[in-house]
Design an enzyme around this catalytic site. Structure first.
Site, short mmCIF file in Angstrom:
data_model
loop_
_atom_site.label_atom_id
_atom_site.label_comp_id
_atom_site.label_asym_id
_atom_site.label_seq_id
_atom_site.Cartn_x
_atom_site.Cartn_y
_atom_site.Cartn_z
N CYS A 1 0.74 -1.25 -0.11
CA CYS A 1 -0.02 -0.02 0.05
C CYS A 1 0.75 1.23 0.18
O CYS A 1 0.75 2.17 -0.85
CB CYS A 1 -1.01 0.00 1.04
SG CYS A 1 -0.38 -0.61 2.72
N HIS B 1 -0.99 6.84 5.53
CA HIS B 1 0.12 5.83 5.54
C HIS B 1 1.48 6.22 4.84
O HIS B 1 2.09 5.54 3.95
CB HIS B 1 -0.43 4.70 4.78
CG HIS B 1 0.15 3.16 5.29
ND1 HIS B 1 0.24 2.05 4.66
CD2 HIS B 1 1.31 2.97 6.03
CE1 HIS B 1 1.03 1.38 5.23
NE2 HIS B 1 1.61 1.80 5.87
#
Length: 475
Positions: A77, A134
């Site tokens: 990711c 993130h």
């Protein structure tokens, strides 16, 4: 305004396509960019999953374009998110070498590096991120410091759907730079906040860019009825290899689809649907409960199943409806594409490695072959797609596939087509030499035979080179 920005804006203006100038003259479109987390290529109905209804995601496809050759920039990711927000190969930045970013990584996107939300803000957009970041867990590298005007969500790679704690067992829900507490299932909370953001932005008189980055369907495997499971795994790293079922996974995806429907309805209610670009995609290939048919492989692997993702885009005012496109595309294409739609362009000092897809989407240019490159440190993986051919290396084993004729990657053509194999292998090495070198101290996630039965041949990875904090895990 700095001299650099003056030069950047001048160069950007010269680079705007005819389509971009038309868009500016007609009014800049709003943009809603929806990203699922670990969603497999075939995990929505319009991509072939027969046991799961996703009517609202399918609405985007019916109103626009569905790509059948959409790729993620990485098999995990945060590396893909680095490419998405910069429009460049993630291997150009240290944060992109983390596969993915963990709680021990203290960096992020460098200050001063242009980003998609930052460039859109310079073009007059109000920008907001709802959901997953993130790309740096400390404030210095947060979303408000990298181009977003507003942020409501979590900084790490995942949170428990009920406690909203990360893999380090610390609360990770934020409104801007302030940690908050909310009661509710995370997917529902993100949907509600996104609807509120659309409502406020639609009446503000400025175009808006909303990034809606869901946690779903990433682990932990929890539906709205699984609060007991949340309590059971509290204090762990949330991965619970003893949890989840196919039905749980279907329900997680369905809940996300419902919230996407609420956002699409909000665009209609506030009269901005016709002039809003809606993108739906995933950050990488599917995880353990995903459907990646007709591909093999999954998250953390450079097989097609770890890289192929659903990719949909609609813009009722400009794009055709119900079109299926075989144009190969990749996550970093979204930056130049969305900037062109907004009448802007990438920073010439940081040119995009992607392309503007708008001329192809509108029929002004034909579909064209592409060349993509990947590498992944765990299991010494490398891959390159050139036209229909794909070079692949995993743990010293090398392959050449025709991924159009053989999407399962079964027929290794390297002996039958040695010249093509040698050409792609050399081209990959030449490209790799232009990127940052791999770092032995960076994190690279993988799965072992002890964790997943279908990985019985995969060895246990070496221990991390630096000590980890208690409860640390991939985020």
């Amino acid at each position: 305004m700095t001299r650099r920005r003056v030069l950047r804006n001048a160069a950007a203006g010269a680079a705007v396509s005819a389509f971009g100038r038309e868009a500016r003259a007609a009014g800049q479109p709003n943009i809603v960019f929806i990203m699922a987390d670990d969603l497999g290529y075939a995990d929505v109905a319009c991509y072939g999953r027969p046991d799961l209804a996703t009517p609202h995601i399918d609405r985007i496809a019916a109103r626009g374009v569905r790509f059948t050759q959409g790729y993620a920039n990485s098999a995990v990711c945060s590396a893909t998110r680095t490419a998405l927000i910069t429009g460049r190969y993630q291997y150009r930045l240290p944060v992109g070498l983390e596969e993915p970013v963990t709680t021990r990584f203290a960096g992020g996107i460098p200050a001063g590096h242009p980003t998609l939300p930052g460039l859109l803000r310079e073009a007059g957009y109000r920008t907001a991120l709802v959901g997953k970041w993130h790309l740096g867990s400390v404030r210095e590298f947060g979303p408000l410091q990298r181009g977003y005007d507003a942020f409501w969500g979590f900084r790490g790679g995942t949170i428990d759907y009920f406690s909203h704690k990360g893999t380090d067992d610390k609360p990770d829900l934020w409104d801007g730079d302030v940690r908050i507490e909310e009661v509710g299932y995370a997917t529902h909370l993100l949907g509600r906040r996104a609807v509120e953001t659309v409502a406020a932005a639609a009446t503000a008189g400025r175009p808006f860019f909303l990034s809606l980055h869901f946690n779903a369907p990433h682990w932990p495997w929890e539906t709205p009825d699984d609060e007991a499971e949340s309590r059971r795994i509290a204090g762990s790293n949330l991965r619970h290899f003893d949890g989840g079922t196919q039905e749980t996974y279907r329900r997680i995806v369905a809940e996300m689809d419902t919230q996407i429907g609420r956002v699409l309805d909000a665009l209609e209610t506030h009269g901005v649907a016709q002039d809003t670009i809606v993108v739906f995609t995933s950050d990488n290939g599917g995880e353990r409960f995903s459907d990646t048919w007709p591909f093999t492989g999954r998250k953390t692997e450079l097989l097609e199943g770890g890289l192929r993702i659903p990719a949909l885009v609609s813009w009722p005012r400009r794009l055709p409806r119900g079109v299926v496109s075989a144009q190969p595309m990749i996550s970093m294409d979204w930056l130049p594409t969305l900037l062109a739609a907004a009448g802007a362009a990438p920073d010439p000092a940081h040119p995009s490695d992607g392309i503007d897809l708008l001329p192809i989407l509108t029929g002004q240019a034909p579909e064209r072959p592409r060349t993509f490159h990947w590498r992944y440190r765990a299991n010494a993986q490398a891959a390159m797609r050139d036209g229909d051919l794909k070079y692949l290396r995993i743990r010293g084993n090398t392959f050449l596939f025709d991924v159009v004729a053989d999407p399962l990657e079964r027929a290794n053509l390297k002996s039958r087509r040695p010249e093509d194999f040698a050409r792609l292998e050399a081209a990959w090495a030449a490209w790799d030499a232009t990127m940052l070198p791999e770092r032995p101290d960076s994190f690279s996630e993988t799965y072992t035979g002890a964790q997943l039965a279908d990985h019985f041949g995969a060895p246990t990875p070496p221990a991390p080179p630096r000590p980890a904090t208690a409860g640390e895990g991939p985020r």
